[in-house]
Design a protein around this motif. Structure first.
Motif, PDB file in Angstrom:
ATOM      1  N   ASP A 101       0.805  -1.230   0.000  1.00  0.00           N
ATOM      2  CA  ASP A 101       0.000   0.000   0.000  1.00  0.00           C
ATOM      3  C   ASP A 101       0.834   1.275   0.000  1.00  0.00           C
ATOM      4  O   ASP A 101       0.280   2.372  -0.034  1.00  0.00           O
ATOM      5  N   LEU A 102       2.177   1.176   0.085  1.00  0.00           N
ATOM      6  CA  LEU A 102       2.996   2.389  -0.005  1.00  0.00           C
ATOM      7  C   LEU A 102       3.478   2.545  -1.447  1.00  0.00           C
ATOM      8  O   LEU A 102       3.809   1.565  -2.098  1.00  0.00           O
ATOM      9  N   PRO A 103       3.558   3.796  -1.935  1.00  0.00           N
ATOM     10  CA  PRO A 103       4.146   4.016  -3.267  1.00  0.00           C
ATOM     11  C   PRO A 103       5.661   3.822  -3.192  1.00  0.00           C
ATOM     12  O   PRO A 103       6.222   3.848  -2.093  1.00  0.00           O
ATOM     13  N   PRO A 104       6.336   3.635  -4.349  1.00  0.00           N
ATOM     14  CA  PRO A 104       7.798   3.423  -4.309  1.00  0.00           C
ATOM     15  C   PRO A 104       8.551   4.632  -3.757  1.00  0.00           C
ATOM     16  O   PRO A 104       9.702   4.498  -3.334  1.00  0.00           O
ATOM     17  N   ALA A 105       7.914   5.798  -3.746  1.00  0.00           N
ATOM     18  CA  ALA A 105       8.502   6.996  -3.131  1.00  0.00           C
ATOM     19  C   ALA A 105       9.942   7.234  -3.580  1.00  0.00           C
ATOM     20  O   ALA A 105      10.826   7.507  -2.773  1.00  0.00           O
ATOM     21  N   GLY A 106      10.157   7.101  -4.879  1.00  0.00           N
ATOM     22  CA  GLY A 106      11.481   7.423  -5.435  1.00  0.00           C
ATOM     23  C   GLY A 106      12.573   6.451  -5.052  1.00  0.00           C
ATOM     24  O   GLY A 106      13.753   6.799  -5.097  1.00  0.00           O
TER      25      GLY A 106
END
Ligand code: HEM
Length: 372
Positions: free
Chosen positions: A79-84
């Motif tokens: 549920d977390l985006p790859p966030a760079g």
């Protein structure tokens, strides 16, 4: 949310816009064969490419797969985006000892770092056969990457030392604003940027520099630097600005101008003393004092609780990338170690140097050139 491609000519995480968070880990390789080592890197490459794209480390993911086996991803990044997220792999000098028959392939540039004046290195925060730098704008995403890579390495490589970092202390692209380190100063002002035409030649090893397998790679030096924050916090603003040769507010050189003005080390004030002290950090580290040499800095702040005397265990986890540490990090650090006014407020306690191989294409693995 941003995604940086894992595959490419160079590994990501070097000239990639510096993210806010770091989880760095150095590993010792167990008593395995050379082909098992190559297999570990292939497994790591597979998982790293997936995690960088926001997928689970394994192809089942955290919530499916055989019910009686552990999941092939630990789940905390669900549920977390790859966030760079970027994951960058490196090889330490000890990987090239007799164990894997790689001795003849050690690049000359992958030196054993010399002892620097004032070094107070702690063995348990030094060296490593392999390193992994995970950077992301979300700390949990970076931790998830290191955790899953170490889980997959079980029996093949184990964690030797590691470091969490927050608050990048550099900018690596023009679009980024200059962040601050824990001394409260802007850090990264004079850093080379990805957009600059001269950056590539300072960062990437070229064909003919050394072994062919390193062409398009880079050399990383990591130094865990403890700050004696309490001493610093009792130093006057005058002393603090003298240490760096820059103003604390804007980060402008003490010779005048604004943040990005070129420092003038010859300009004198009252009593004919230079406005920028010759023993200031910037005077000593500036290219004009080092035969024109630059390096790409990509470090992070850290606070690891406190020590038994109630002092913050804080500092800067210095990371730099360069084409050849023998002509870039080493001479600059030799001069800083000898004369830097900042030395009163810092102590080098951890250290590592790693050959960071080039990137790879889909279907290839990081380090193929070394093992092939
Ligand atoms: C510049 C802080 C360690 C190399 C700077 C600046 C600050 C700073 C505030 C001025 C702004 C900027 O241009 O980024 C620190 C702190 C350190 C540290 C707090 C550790 C606790 C090191 C180390 C090296 C290094 C270990 C390399 C051996 C440089 C270089 C510059 C610089 C090359 C740019 C100088 C210029 O071109 O003007 N640092 N630094 N620093 N630092 Fe450091």
């Amino acid at each position: 949310a941003s995604v940086h491609p894992f595959h490419g000519e160079h590994q990501a995480g070097i000239i990639t816009p510096a993210q806010d968070r770091l989880h760095f880990a150095a590993f010792d390789v167990a008593d395995i064969t050379r082909s098992e080592l190559a297999e570990l890197l292939a497994d790591w490459t597979f998982a790293a490419a997936r995690m960088t794209a926001g997928l689970g480390a394994g192809s089942y993911g955290p919530t499916s797969g055989p019910y009686d086996a552990p999941p092939d991803d630990t789940g905390e990044a669900l549920d977390l985006p790859p966030a760079g997220l970027t994951i960058t792999f490196g090889f330490g000098p000890s990987l090239f000892d007799d164990r894997f028959g790689l001795g003849g392939r050690r690049p000359d540039a992958l030196i054993d770092l010399p002892h620097f004046a004032g070094d107070a290195l702690v063995e348990s925060m030094t060296g490593g056969d392999l390193c992994v730098q995970a950077c992301s704008d979300d700390p949990q995403v970076a931790v998830h990457a290191i955790r899953n890579l170490s889980r997959m390495a079980f029996g093949r490589a184990s964690l030797r030392w590691s470091q969490l970092g927050f608050g990048r202390t550099s900018s690596t692209t023009r679009g980024q604003t200059t962040p601050r380190n824990l001394f409260g100063f802007k850090d990264g002002t004079a850093n080379p940027r990805a957009e600059d035409s001269t950056t590539g030649a300072a960062v990437w090893a070229e064909k003919g520099d050394g072994p062919a397998w390193m062409a398009g790679g880079s050399y990383m030096v990591a130094r865990r630097m403890r700050m004696t924050i309490e001493t610093w916090d009792r130093a006057s603003l005058r002393e603090q600005e003298t240490v760096f040769g820059r103003t604390k507010g804007e980060g402008a050189p003490l010779s005048g101008g604004t943040e990005f003005s070129e420092p003038d080390f010859a300009l004198t004030g009252r009593g004919d003393s230079p406005l920028i002290a010759p023993d200031s950090h910037v005077a000593l580290a500036h290219p004009s004092n080092n035969g024109g040499v630059v390096m790409l800095r990509r470090g992070y702040n850290f606070v690891d609780g406190n020590d038994e005397l109630g002092r913050l265990n804080a500092g800067l986890f210095f990371i730099c990338f360069q084409r050849d540490p023998r002509t870039q990090f080493v001479p600059v650090q030799l001069s800083l170690a000898r004369d830097d006014r900042m030395n009163e407020y810092v102590r080098h306690v951890g250290s590592g140097i790693f050959a960071v191989p080039p990137g790879c294409r889909e279907g290839e693995s990081i380090g193929d050139g070394l093992f092939g």
